[in-house]
Scaffold this active site. Structure first.
Site, PDB file in Angstrom:
ATOM      1  N   CYS A 145      39.486  39.818  33.110  1.00 11.25           N
ATOM      2  CA  CYS A 145      39.212  40.854  34.116  1.00 11.25           C
ATOM      3  C   CYS A 145      38.678  42.108  33.441  1.00 11.25           C
ATOM      4  CB  CYS A 145      40.476  41.176  34.915  1.00 11.25           C
ATOM      5  SG  CYS A 145      40.185  42.375  36.246  1.00 11.25           S
ATOM      6  N   CYS A 148      39.918  45.320  35.145  1.00 12.20           N
ATOM      7  CA  CYS A 148      41.316  45.627  34.833  1.00 12.20           C
ATOM      8  C   CYS A 148      41.464  46.186  33.418  1.00 12.20           C
ATOM      9  CB  CYS A 148      42.181  44.376  34.949  1.00 12.20           C
ATOM     10  SG  CYS A 148      41.995  43.448  36.470  1.00 12.20           S
ATOM     11  N   ASP A 149      40.794  45.566  32.462  1.00  9.41           N
ATOM     12  CA  ASP A 149      41.095  45.824  31.051  1.00  9.41           C
ATOM     13  C   ASP A 149      39.969  46.465  30.265  1.00  9.41           C
ATOM     14  OD1 ASP A 149      43.529  44.522  31.517  1.00  9.41           O
ATOM     15  OD2 ASP A 149      42.676  42.560  31.027  1.00  9.41           O
TER      16      ASP A 149
END
Length: 348
Positions: A145, A148-149
């Site tokens: 992701c 996300c990261d």
């Protein structure tokens, strides 16, 4: 073996941010929800995809970030606080042919007036040496992701790669140009599967950097991509293995060219899988309408499915955003719609 039977107004199948938000709202509405959180369902611990994320930095309320496992524990504690009954059991069968619905695990039969399906979707990953959690670099440079990261400090101003050749790979590659010094898109073919408009964005970013072109597709140029000419295509290639740096996190990958057989090392700080997701809908056995990618179809601006009294929330019905916060929002929607449905049926 004797199977225990439970009766409830709402049964929640799944235990990520969508499931627990639904549980919190339903419990506060005195619906006394039962949650079947799963036991290593689809190979993932109760709590879903977040449990595989090392640190969550984009969920409101945690300015310093929070570990994925810890935020899942907090979700669970809050559900329990308001009276949700949680069982660490995986649904093996479900009967949605008539109300009340029947949901089965190996040990229980839950009879429910309504059901919220919140089983999520699992990111597809490629198995190669160094890609796993136990001995490899999952959450130590490897992720599924970018949103996300990708903003994590370990990736900033460092070379990053994305594996894939569809729209997701192009979108994540474009997103990662905000943080990485260079972004490689590793694809096993010599052309992308991505849509023409997304190919255009990546194509012109690559052309601006005098890299491998896509061809002569007549497409428009996105100004912000032209200003960040960091994308390089790695064609006809697969990752053979990942190797560490001096700190024990991801240091790079060994690539194999499928046409020439040539091996080469590519130093990287980050590697992101962008090869799609697998929604956890097999247990439904065709009883709910699914789209071509097997996600549950819900009504517009709603979590209602094609079966009255059955609702779906989170990544099991969302293949666009796939974020913890959007999953939580749809869990809230599902619980409110359950409450309204029961009121209309005279069962609230």
């Amino acid at each position: 073996m004797t199977v225990e039977q439970l009766r409830t107004k709402v049964c929640i199948v799944g235990s990520g941010p969508a499931g627990h938000t639904a549980a919190i709202y339903a419990a506060r509405a005195e619906l006394h929800p039962v949650m079947l959180e799963g036991w290593m369902a689809n190979g993932i611990a109760a709590g879903g995809q977040l449990t595989t994320t090392h640190e969550v930095e984009n969920f409101p309320g945690f300015p310093e970030g929070i570990l994925g496992g810890e935020i899942c524990e907090r979700f669970r504690a809050q559900s329990l606080r308001f009276g949700t009954k949680i069982f660490s059991e995986t649904v093996t069968k479900i009967d949605l042919s008539s109300r009340p619905f029947h949901i089965y695990t190996d040990e229980k039969e839950v009879v429910a007036d309504t059901v919220i399906v919140a089983t999520g979707a699992v990111a597809r990953r490629l198995p190669f040496p160094g890609s796993d959690e136990d001995t490899g670099f999952w959450n130590k440079g490897i992720s599924a992701c970018a949103v996300c990261d990708g903003a994590a400090p370990m990736f900033r101003n460092q070379p990053i790669a994305v594996i894939g050749g569809g729209d997701s790979a192009c979108e994540e590659g474009q997103f990662l140009t905000k943080y990485g010094s260079k972004v490689y898109i590793i694809h096993r073919r010599d052309e992308l599967r991505a849509s023409k408009i997304m190919q255009a964005r990546v194509q012109h970013a690559a052309a601006a950097a005098m890299l491998h072109p896509f061809g002569r597709e007549g497409c428009w140029v996105a100004k912000r991509v032209l200003e960040h000419p960091k994308i390089e295509m790695v064609w006809d290639s697969v990752v053979e293995e990942a190797y560490p740096n001096a700190k024990g996190t991801l240091g790079g990958v060994r690539l194999k060219n499928l046409k020439t057989g040539e091996l080469r090392d590519l130093p990287l700080a980050g590697l992101f899988f962008a090869i799609g997701h697998e929604p956890a809908t097999a247990f439904l056995d065709g009883q709910l309408e699914l789209d071509e990618d097997k996600y549950v179809v819900t009504a517009a601006d709603s979590t209602a499915t094609n079966v009255p009294g059955v609702f779906a929330a989170g990544d099991v019905q969302d293949k666009r955003y796939r974020q913890a916060v959007t999953a939580a929002g749809s869990g809230c929607m599902a619980a409110l719609e359950v409450e309204r449905f029961l009121e209309e049926q005279g069962q609230a």
